[in-house]
Write a protein that holds these residues in place. Structure first.
Motif, PDB file in Angstrom:
ATOM      1  N   ALA A  79      82.837 -47.494 -63.674  1.00 42.13           N
ATOM      2  CA  ALA A  79      81.397 -47.777 -64.477  1.00 42.13           C
ATOM      3  C   ALA A  79      80.535 -47.711 -63.356  1.00 42.13           C
ATOM      4  CB  ALA A  79      81.461 -49.128 -65.289  1.00 42.13           C
ATOM      5  N   GLY A  80      80.788 -48.366 -62.103  1.00 45.22           N
ATOM      6  CA  GLY A  80      79.927 -48.245 -61.070  1.00 45.22           C
ATOM      7  C   GLY A  80      79.618 -46.801 -60.672  1.00 45.22           C
ATOM      8  N   GLY A  85      76.170 -42.034 -60.491  1.00 43.48           N
ATOM      9  CA  GLY A  85      75.998 -40.622 -60.693  1.00 43.48           C
ATOM     10  C   GLY A  85      74.569 -40.555 -61.592  1.00 43.48           C
ATOM     11  N   ARG A  86      74.262 -41.603 -62.365  1.00 41.90           N
ATOM     12  CA  ARG A  86      73.296 -41.275 -63.359  1.00 41.90           C
ATOM     13  C   ARG A  86      71.914 -41.753 -62.678  1.00 41.90           C
ATOM     14  NH1 ARG A  86      75.635 -43.683 -69.066  1.00 41.90           N
ATOM     15  NH2 ARG A  86      77.083 -42.159 -69.153  1.00 41.90           N
ATOM     16  N   VAL A  96      75.712 -52.440 -53.992  1.00 41.80           N
ATOM     17  CA  VAL A  96      76.465 -53.479 -53.677  1.00 41.80           C
ATOM     18  C   VAL A  96      75.905 -54.809 -54.696  1.00 41.80           C
ATOM     19  CG1 VAL A  96      77.052 -55.484 -51.981  1.00 41.80           C
ATOM     20  CG2 VAL A  96      77.067 -53.174 -51.452  1.00 41.80           C
ATOM     21  N   PRO A  97      74.672 -55.129 -54.808  1.00 43.38           N
ATOM     22  CA  PRO A  97      74.242 -56.008 -55.735  1.00 43.38           C
ATOM     23  C   PRO A  97      74.538 -55.806 -56.907  1.00 43.38           C
ATOM     24  CG  PRO A  97      72.343 -55.258 -54.270  1.00 43.38           C
ATOM     25  CD  PRO A  97      73.458 -54.333 -53.863  1.00 43.38           C
ATOM     26  N   LEU A  98      74.630 -54.444 -57.546  1.00 43.22           N
ATOM     27  CA  LEU A  98      74.973 -54.107 -58.890  1.00 43.22           C
ATOM     28  C   LEU A  98      76.415 -54.489 -59.061  1.00 43.22           C
ATOM     29  CD1 LEU A  98      74.587 -52.476 -61.441  1.00 43.22           C
ATOM     30  CD2 LEU A  98      75.482 -50.460 -60.365  1.00 43.22           C
ATOM     31  N   GLY A  99      77.505 -53.986 -58.076  1.00 42.30           N
ATOM     32  CA  GLY A  99      78.743 -54.272 -58.240  1.00 42.30           C
ATOM     33  C   GLY A  99      78.934 -55.726 -58.463  1.00 42.30           C
ATOM     34  N   LEU A 100      78.482 -56.628 -57.648  1.00 41.32           N
ATOM     35  CA  LEU A 100      78.628 -58.082 -57.670  1.00 41.32           C
ATOM     36  C   LEU A 100      78.066 -58.675 -58.921  1.00 41.32           C
ATOM     37  CD1 LEU A 100      77.489 -59.275 -54.067  1.00 41.32           C
ATOM     38  CD2 LEU A 100      79.704 -59.062 -54.884  1.00 41.32           C
ATOM     39  N   SER A 101      76.975 -57.957 -59.470  1.00 41.11           N
ATOM     40  CA  SER A 101      76.337 -58.546 -60.589  1.00 41.11           C
ATOM     41  C   SER A 101      77.374 -58.112 -61.827  1.00 41.11           C
ATOM     42  CB  SER A 101      75.096 -58.113 -60.946  1.00 41.11           C
ATOM     43  OG  SER A 101      74.913 -56.753 -61.110  1.00 41.11           O
ATOM     44  N   MET A 102      77.989 -56.841 -61.758  1.00 42.73           N
ATOM     45  CA  MET A 102      78.870 -56.520 -62.912  1.00 42.73           C
ATOM     46  C   MET A 102      80.025 -57.159 -62.776  1.00 42.73           C
ATOM     47  SD  MET A 102      78.449 -52.282 -62.267  1.00 42.73           S
ATOM     48  CE  MET A 102      79.898 -51.921 -62.976  1.00 42.73           C
ATOM     49  N   LEU A 103      80.595 -57.673 -61.833  1.00 45.53           N
ATOM     50  CA  LEU A 103      81.673 -58.416 -61.640  1.00 45.53           C
ATOM     51  C   LEU A 103      81.659 -59.919 -62.390  1.00 45.53           C
ATOM     52  CD1 LEU A 103      84.486 -59.046 -60.682  1.00 45.53           C
ATOM     53  CD2 LEU A 103      83.702 -59.864 -58.372  1.00 45.53           C
ATOM     54  N   GLY A 138      81.305 -50.547 -71.055  1.00 45.71           N
ATOM     55  CA  GLY A 138      80.658 -49.175 -71.401  1.00 45.71           C
ATOM     56  C   GLY A 138      79.296 -49.428 -72.118  1.00 45.71           C
ATOM     57  N   ASN A 139      79.054 -50.578 -72.996  1.00 43.90           N
ATOM     58  CA  ASN A 139      77.732 -50.783 -73.443  1.00 43.90           C
ATOM     59  C   ASN A 139      76.914 -50.989 -72.176  1.00 43.90           C
ATOM     60  OD1 ASN A 139      78.449 -50.080 -76.069  1.00 43.90           O
ATOM     61  ND2 ASN A 139      79.206 -52.282 -76.653  1.00 43.90           N
TER      62      ASN A 139
END
Length: 192
Positions: A79-80, A85-86, A96-103, A138-139
């Motif tokens: 997903a990351g 890519g988008r 990195v902040p996105l990955g941590l917030s996703m986790l 996904g959502n």
């Protein structure tokens, strides 16, 4: 035929593909430029579902938390990758902040949905966890991509306004709050 599973045959697949062909036609007629993305997405979907269909049999049979956690991690990494890519921004390190917030957020939401709402026993039961976590990821993946792309585009286009607010004593939150609010709203609209 396995009890508890629904077999999808060639006619059902053909029906599903007909919607993609329709979208391709509309993209072509209206010059939307989405034909390549639709084709790549379709091929990727078929490949992923084909491989995942075989892998899930073994994952479900193993019924081990470590295996489910590994699949969950792979889903988040993918997903990351899609979000990266988008989103067009390449100058700011946001991954990195996105990955941590996703986790953190995906883990909490998946746990609450499975342990409290669905009440799966155990809460990480693979035949429940993997599909539901996949839907959650996904959502939110689409919402995150839209929000980030919108935020960075607005910050670039309204840079002078943000710098003026900062020069007049506003902190970074005050200077960008309208753009952050618009980005969050843009990301939430498709889900709503």
């Amino acid at each position: 035929m396995n009890p508890g599973y629904i077999e999808i045959g060639p006619w059902q697949l053909l029906l599903a593909v007909s919607f993609i062909v329709l979208a391709q036609g509309l993209s072509y007629v209206h010059k939307l430029g989405l034909n390549r993305d639709l084709s790549v997405g379709t091929l990727r979907t078929f490949g992923q579902l084909f491989l995942l269909g075989y892998a899930l049999r073994y994952i479900f049979a193993a019924n081990l938390f470590i295996v489910v956690a590994a699949v969950f991690t792979v889903m988040m990494v993918m997903a990351g990758h899609v979000i990266r890519g988008r989103v067009k921004e390449r100058d700011v390190e946001w991954r990195v902040p996105l990955g941590l917030s996703m986790l953190l957020s995906y883990s909490i939401v998946s746990f609450v949905v499975l342990a409290v709402v669905v009440q799966a026993k155990p809460w990480w039961r693979p035949d429940y966890f993997i599909p539901i976590a996949g839907m959650i990821i996904g959502n939110s993946m689409n919402a995150l991509a839209i929000s980030l792309d919108r935020l960075f585009a607005d910050l670039r286009s309204r840079r002078a306004e943000v710098e003026m607010k900062l020069a007049h004593g506003a902190d970074y939150r005050e200077a960008s709050q309208d753009m952050v609010r618009a980005a969050i709203r843009a990301g939430m609209i498709p889900s709503i």
